[in-house]
Design an enzyme around this catalytic site. Structure first.
Site, short mmCIF file in Angstrom:
data_model
loop_
_atom_site.label_atom_id
_atom_site.label_comp_id
_atom_site.label_asym_id
_atom_site.label_seq_id
_atom_site.Cartn_x
_atom_site.Cartn_y
_atom_site.Cartn_z
N HIS A 73 -10.46 -3.17 -1.42
CA HIS A 73 -11.42 -2.62 -0.45
C HIS A 73 -12.44 -1.77 -1.20
O HIS A 73 -12.08 -1.00 -2.09
CB HIS A 73 -10.69 -1.74 0.56
CG HIS A 73 -9.72 -2.49 1.42
ND1 HIS A 73 -10.06 -3.01 2.65
CD2 HIS A 73 -8.42 -2.83 1.22
CE1 HIS A 73 -9.01 -3.62 3.18
NE2 HIS A 73 -7.99 -3.53 2.33
N TYR A 122 0.84 -1.20 0.00
CA TYR A 122 0.00 0.00 0.00
C TYR A 122 0.87 1.24 0.00
O TYR A 122 1.93 1.27 0.65
CB TYR A 122 -0.86 0.06 1.27
CG TYR A 122 -2.03 -0.87 1.30
CD1 TYR A 122 -3.16 -0.62 0.53
CD2 TYR A 122 -2.03 -1.99 2.13
CE1 TYR A 122 -4.26 -1.47 0.58
CE2 TYR A 122 -3.11 -2.84 2.18
CZ TYR A 122 -4.23 -2.58 1.41
OH TYR A 122 -5.31 -3.41 1.45
N TYR A 142 -0.38 -9.79 0.73
CA TYR A 142 0.62 -9.16 1.61
C TYR A 142 0.59 -9.79 3.00
O TYR A 142 -0.44 -10.29 3.44
CB TYR A 142 0.42 -7.64 1.67
CG TYR A 142 -0.90 -7.14 2.21
CD1 TYR A 142 -1.14 -7.04 3.58
CD2 TYR A 142 -1.91 -6.74 1.34
CE1 TYR A 142 -2.35 -6.56 4.07
CE2 TYR A 142 -3.12 -6.26 1.81
CZ TYR A 142 -3.33 -6.17 3.18
OH TYR A 142 -4.53 -5.70 3.65
N ARG A 200 -2.67 -11.93 3.74
CA ARG A 200 -4.02 -11.63 3.23
C ARG A 200 -4.14 -12.09 1.79
O ARG A 200 -3.25 -11.83 0.98
CB ARG A 200 -4.30 -10.11 3.25
CG ARG A 200 -4.36 -9.40 4.58
CD ARG A 200 -5.48 -9.84 5.50
NE ARG A 200 -6.72 -10.33 4.92
CZ ARG A 200 -7.71 -9.58 4.44
NH1 ARG A 200 -7.63 -8.28 4.45
NH2 ARG A 200 -8.80 -10.13 3.95
N HIS A 206 -6.98 -8.62 -2.50
CA HIS A 206 -8.33 -8.06 -2.33
C HIS A 206 -8.34 -6.58 -2.69
O HIS A 206 -7.31 -5.91 -2.66
CB HIS A 206 -8.82 -8.25 -0.89
CG HIS A 206 -7.93 -7.60 0.12
ND1 HIS A 206 -6.80 -8.21 0.61
CD2 HIS A 206 -7.97 -6.36 0.71
CE1 HIS A 206 -6.19 -7.40 1.46
NE2 HIS A 206 -6.87 -6.27 1.54
FE LIG Z 1 -6.18 -4.57 2.61
#
Ligand SMILES: [Fe+2]
Length: 234
Positions: free
Chosen positions: A158, A104, A143, A153, A156
Site C-alpha cells: 500500500h 499484517y 493473504y 489478494r 501488494h
Molecule cells: Fe493489503
C-alpha cells in the site's frame, strides 16, 4: 487571490466508488450524487507536513528491529511525476504491507500465518529533488480475505502520497509482475482500463537489483493526466 483547483482524473483510469464484486464498496459507496466542493485556499495550500521527524531507518523496513525480517529482501524505487512528466520533489510517501507470510501486524488480521518479530511492515520516505524515492523491504505474501469464496489478494504494498494539501493525498497499491492472482482480484479488476491497471504493477529492474543482496523493482507514480496511476476513492 486566484485559486487554481486540482484537475480531476480521466474517465476509466480510476476505480468506480461502487464495484459489486468488491463487496466493501457496496457498503461504502455513496448512494447520493456527489456534491463537488470547490477547492478553496485551505484545500490548495494546507496543511504543510513537517519533514523533520523522518529517521534514517524509516525507508528501510529490514532495519527497524534487532534482527532482520524473514523473507525475500527487495528494493522498491521510483519517481513521483506530475502529468507533464516533471518530478514532484519533497513529497511524503508512506507504505504499509504484510510480512513474507502474508500477515499484517494489525489487530484485525486473523490470517493464521506467523507474525515476524523483526518486521512491522510500515515505512516512509520523502522524494528527493528529482522526485525519486527508495525503500528496502521484504516481499509481502498473498493473504486470504473474506470477500468471496477462496478469495486471496495478490501480493501488494500500500502506498500513500501526501502532496502539499489535504486535497492532494493519494492512496494506491503496488503489485508484483506475473502474479497469478490478478485475474481473480476484484480490487485489481475494478480499474476499468487495462492499461491503467498495468500501471499498478512494478517492473523488475536489474539496474536496481543489488548483487548478492536484493532484487530491485521500479514503480513510478504519476499523479494526474492520461498516464495517471489508478488511486483508491478518486
Ligand atoms: Fe493489503
Amino acid at each position: 487571490m486566484k485559486i487554481t483547483p486540482y484537475r480531476r482524473h480521466p474517465e476509466q483510469s480510476q476505480p468506480p466508488y461502487l464495484y459489486e464484486p468488491y463487496c466493501a464498496t457496496v457498503l461504502r459507496a455513496p448512494r447520493q450524487p456527489l456534491i463537488l466542493l470547490p477547492h478553496t485556499l485551505s484545500e490548495i495550500t494546507g496543511p504543510v507536513y513537517g519533514h523533520s521527524k523522518i529517521t534514517e531507518t524509516d525507508n528501510d523496513l529490514t532495519r527497524q528491529h534487532a534482527g532482520e525480517p524473514l523473507g525475500e529482501r527487495i528494493i522498491v524505487s521510483g519517481r513521483v511525476l506530475d502529468d507533464n512528466g516533471r518530478p514532484v520533489p519533497h513529497t511524503l510517501i508512506e507504505i504499509w504491507q504484510t510480512n513474507a507470510a502474508g500477515r499484517y501486524r494489525h489487530s484485525h488480521d486473523d490470517h493464521p500465518a506467523p507474525l515476524d518479530p523483526n518486521f512491522t511492515g510500515a515505512g516512509r520516505a520523502l522524494t528527493d529533488e528529482n522526485g525519486q524515492y527508495r525503500f528496502v523491504t521484504i516481499k509481502p505474501g498473498a493473504y486470504p480475505w473474506q470477500n468471496h469464496q477462496n478469495a486471496w489478494r495478490p501480493a501488494h504494498i500500500h502506498f500513500s502520497l501526501f502532496g502539499p494539501a489535504f486535497a492532494t493525498r493519494l492512496v494506491t497499491q503496488m503489485y508484483f509482475p506475473g502474479d497469478p492472482l490478478f485475474s481473480y482480484d476484484p480490487i485489481f479488476q475494478s480499474i476499468p482500463d487495462e492499461r491503467a491497471r498495468q500501471r499498478l504493477v512494478a517492473q523488475f529492474d536489474l539496474a536496481t537489483t543489488k548483487p548478492e543482496w536484493a532484487l530491485g523493482y521500479q514503480f513510478n507514480i504519476v499523479l494526474r493526466g492520461r498516464e495517471a496511476t489508478p488511486f483508491e476513492g478518486k
